[in-house]
Design a protein around this motif. Sequence first.
Motif, PDB file in Angstrom:
ATOM      1  N   ASP A  60     -50.877  71.894  20.873  1.00 44.71           N
ATOM      2  CA  ASP A  60     -49.473  72.305  20.856  1.00 44.71           C
ATOM      3  C   ASP A  60     -49.334  73.749  20.375  1.00 44.71           C
ATOM      4  O   ASP A  60     -48.553  74.529  20.934  1.00 44.71           O
ATOM      5  CB  ASP A  60     -48.668  71.369  19.947  1.00 44.71           C
ATOM      6  CG  ASP A  60     -48.708  69.937  20.422  1.00 44.71           C
ATOM      7  OD1 ASP A  60     -48.244  69.666  21.543  1.00 44.71           O
ATOM      8  OD2 ASP A  60     -49.220  69.088  19.679  1.00 44.71           O
ATOM      9  N   ALA A  61     -50.102  74.101  19.356  1.00 39.75           N
ATOM     10  CA  ALA A  61     -50.066  75.475  18.848  1.00 39.75           C
ATOM     11  C   ALA A  61     -50.514  76.466  19.921  1.00 39.75           C
ATOM     12  O   ALA A  61     -49.930  77.549  20.066  1.00 39.75           O
ATOM     13  CB  ALA A  61     -50.948  75.600  17.610  1.00 39.75           C
ATOM     14  N   HIS A  66     -47.150  80.723  25.520  1.00 34.51           N
ATOM     15  CA  HIS A  66     -45.786  81.007  25.948  1.00 34.51           C
ATOM     16  C   HIS A  66     -45.276  82.313  25.342  1.00 34.51           C
ATOM     17  O   HIS A  66     -44.616  83.113  26.020  1.00 34.51           O
ATOM     18  CB  HIS A  66     -44.858  79.858  25.544  1.00 34.51           C
ATOM     19  CG  HIS A  66     -43.405  80.106  25.832  1.00 34.51           C
ATOM     20  ND1 HIS A  66     -42.827  79.852  27.057  1.00 34.51           N
ATOM     21  CD2 HIS A  66     -42.415  80.614  25.040  1.00 34.51           C
ATOM     22  CE1 HIS A  66     -41.543  80.187  27.014  1.00 34.51           C
ATOM     23  NE2 HIS A  66     -41.270  80.647  25.803  1.00 34.51           N
ATOM     24  N   SER A  67     -45.614  82.547  24.068  1.00 31.43           N
ATOM     25  CA  SER A  67     -45.101  83.731  23.369  1.00 31.43           C
ATOM     26  C   SER A  67     -45.644  85.031  23.957  1.00 31.43           C
ATOM     27  O   SER A  67     -44.985  86.067  23.881  1.00 31.43           O
ATOM     28  CB  SER A  67     -45.428  83.650  21.869  1.00 31.43           C
ATOM     29  OG  SER A  67     -46.815  83.798  21.637  1.00 31.43           O
ATOM     30  N   VAL A  68     -46.845  84.973  24.562  1.00 29.47           N
ATOM     31  CA  VAL A  68     -47.425  86.182  25.173  1.00 29.47           C
ATOM     32  C   VAL A  68     -47.316  86.151  26.697  1.00 29.47           C
ATOM     33  O   VAL A  68     -47.975  86.920  27.396  1.00 29.47           O
ATOM     34  CB  VAL A  68     -48.907  86.364  24.755  1.00 29.47           C
ATOM     35  CG1 VAL A  68     -49.003  86.584  23.253  1.00 29.47           C
ATOM     36  CG2 VAL A  68     -49.754  85.172  25.184  1.00 29.47           C
ATOM     37  N   THR A 118     -45.169  82.676  14.997  1.00 24.84           N
ATOM     38  CA  THR A 118     -44.841  82.014  13.734  1.00 24.84           C
ATOM     39  C   THR A 118     -44.750  80.507  13.925  1.00 24.84           C
ATOM     40  O   THR A 118     -45.243  79.726  13.103  1.00 24.84           O
ATOM     41  CB  THR A 118     -43.515  82.545  13.168  1.00 24.84           C
ATOM     42  OG1 THR A 118     -43.624  83.946  12.938  1.00 24.84           O
ATOM     43  CG2 THR A 118     -43.160  81.850  11.858  1.00 24.84           C
ATOM     44  N   ASP A 119     -44.144  80.079  15.041  1.00 25.58           N
ATOM     45  CA  ASP A 119     -44.069  78.649  15.338  1.00 25.58           C
ATOM     46  C   ASP A 119     -45.473  78.071  15.551  1.00 25.58           C
ATOM     47  O   ASP A 119     -45.773  76.968  15.082  1.00 25.58           O
ATOM     48  CB  ASP A 119     -43.222  78.426  16.598  1.00 25.58           C
ATOM     49  CG  ASP A 119     -41.789  78.872  16.414  1.00 25.58           C
ATOM     50  OD1 ASP A 119     -41.099  78.317  15.549  1.00 25.58           O
ATOM     51  OD2 ASP A 119     -41.364  79.800  17.122  1.00 25.58           O
ATOM     52  N   ALA A 120     -46.329  78.824  16.253  1.00 18.61           N
ATOM     53  CA  ALA A 120     -47.699  78.360  16.481  1.00 18.61           C
ATOM     54  C   ALA A 120     -48.443  78.163  15.162  1.00 18.61           C
ATOM     55  O   ALA A 120     -49.147  77.165  14.967  1.00 18.61           O
ATOM     56  CB  ALA A 120     -48.445  79.354  17.367  1.00 18.61           C
ATOM     57  N   MET A 121     -48.280  79.119  14.237  1.00 13.89           N
ATOM     58  CA  MET A 121     -48.955  79.019  12.945  1.00 13.89           C
ATOM     59  C   MET A 121     -48.442  77.822  12.149  1.00 13.89           C
ATOM     60  O   MET A 121     -49.225  77.100  11.524  1.00 13.89           O
ATOM     61  CB  MET A 121     -48.739  80.314  12.150  1.00 13.89           C
ATOM     62  CG  MET A 121     -49.390  80.307  10.771  1.00 13.89           C
ATOM     63  SD  MET A 121     -51.180  80.038  10.847  1.00 13.89           S
ATOM     64  CE  MET A 121     -51.693  81.575  11.611  1.00 13.89           C
TER      65      MET A 121
END
Length: 259
Positions: free
Chosen positions: A209-210, A216-218, A242-245
């Motif tokens: 999920d991370a 998606h963010s990049v 930040t969400d991934a972390m």
Amino acid sequence: MKRWGWKRVCLTVVAVAAALILLVGVALAAAVFTVDTSARRTVYAPGDTVNIDVALNLAEGQNAAELGGIQLALTYDSTLFTYAGIDPSSNVDFIANAAGDVPPEGAAVNSFLVAHDDGAGTVQLVYVNAALMPKNASETLFTVNFTVKAGAALGSTGSFTVSSEGAYSTAAQLVTGTGVTDKTFTVTVQESTGLLGDVNGDGNINSTDAMLILQHSVKIISLTPEQQLRADVTRDGNVNSTDAMRVLQYAVKIITSFD
């Protein structure tokens, strides 16, 4: 114990604040600080708790300040939110959420907070502290909680406005600053779509999920709108690293929730 009426509680707060100012006003230099307020997230689902933090901010170059008292009016959209009281983890010795709440006999109380919801969308807050000496640049004094109503329309927005009705240092200096006066912030009600953090919908929250969030963010991939809601674990309206972390931290049990 004799129950106090609401008016008596408020008068006691004002009297104590006045006494603090008179007792120490001559000896202390003017303290330099402002009071700031903020919501922890900008997106909530029906039934979620909205946390409004009230923090003390020191002016640049100041190592310590003493706060005598503040009075705030916090208005909210009563069609979307229900007042849920002061968070019990707040940095206050005694909290009066109801008219009959008074400190126990013999209790050591250096700070106390009186909170009164008028039932029509305004919470009056009166905070008094004998000598608050923050060591950090910003220190949260207390947190006001609200609940998003179960019937809140998805996509609706609601505002919170905090206005200062008086803030004083123990040196009898009026505290001023844009962080105190008429600050408004808006939150959005969205649908709770599955398990927060479970981007691929397999029932687990893990490194996969991370990785999807990071991709998606990049712009390597594009998550669906539903996946983006589950990926935005910080609830700030953005899906980023930040969400991934945070998802990785949850997966390895460094954190146990996304609140």
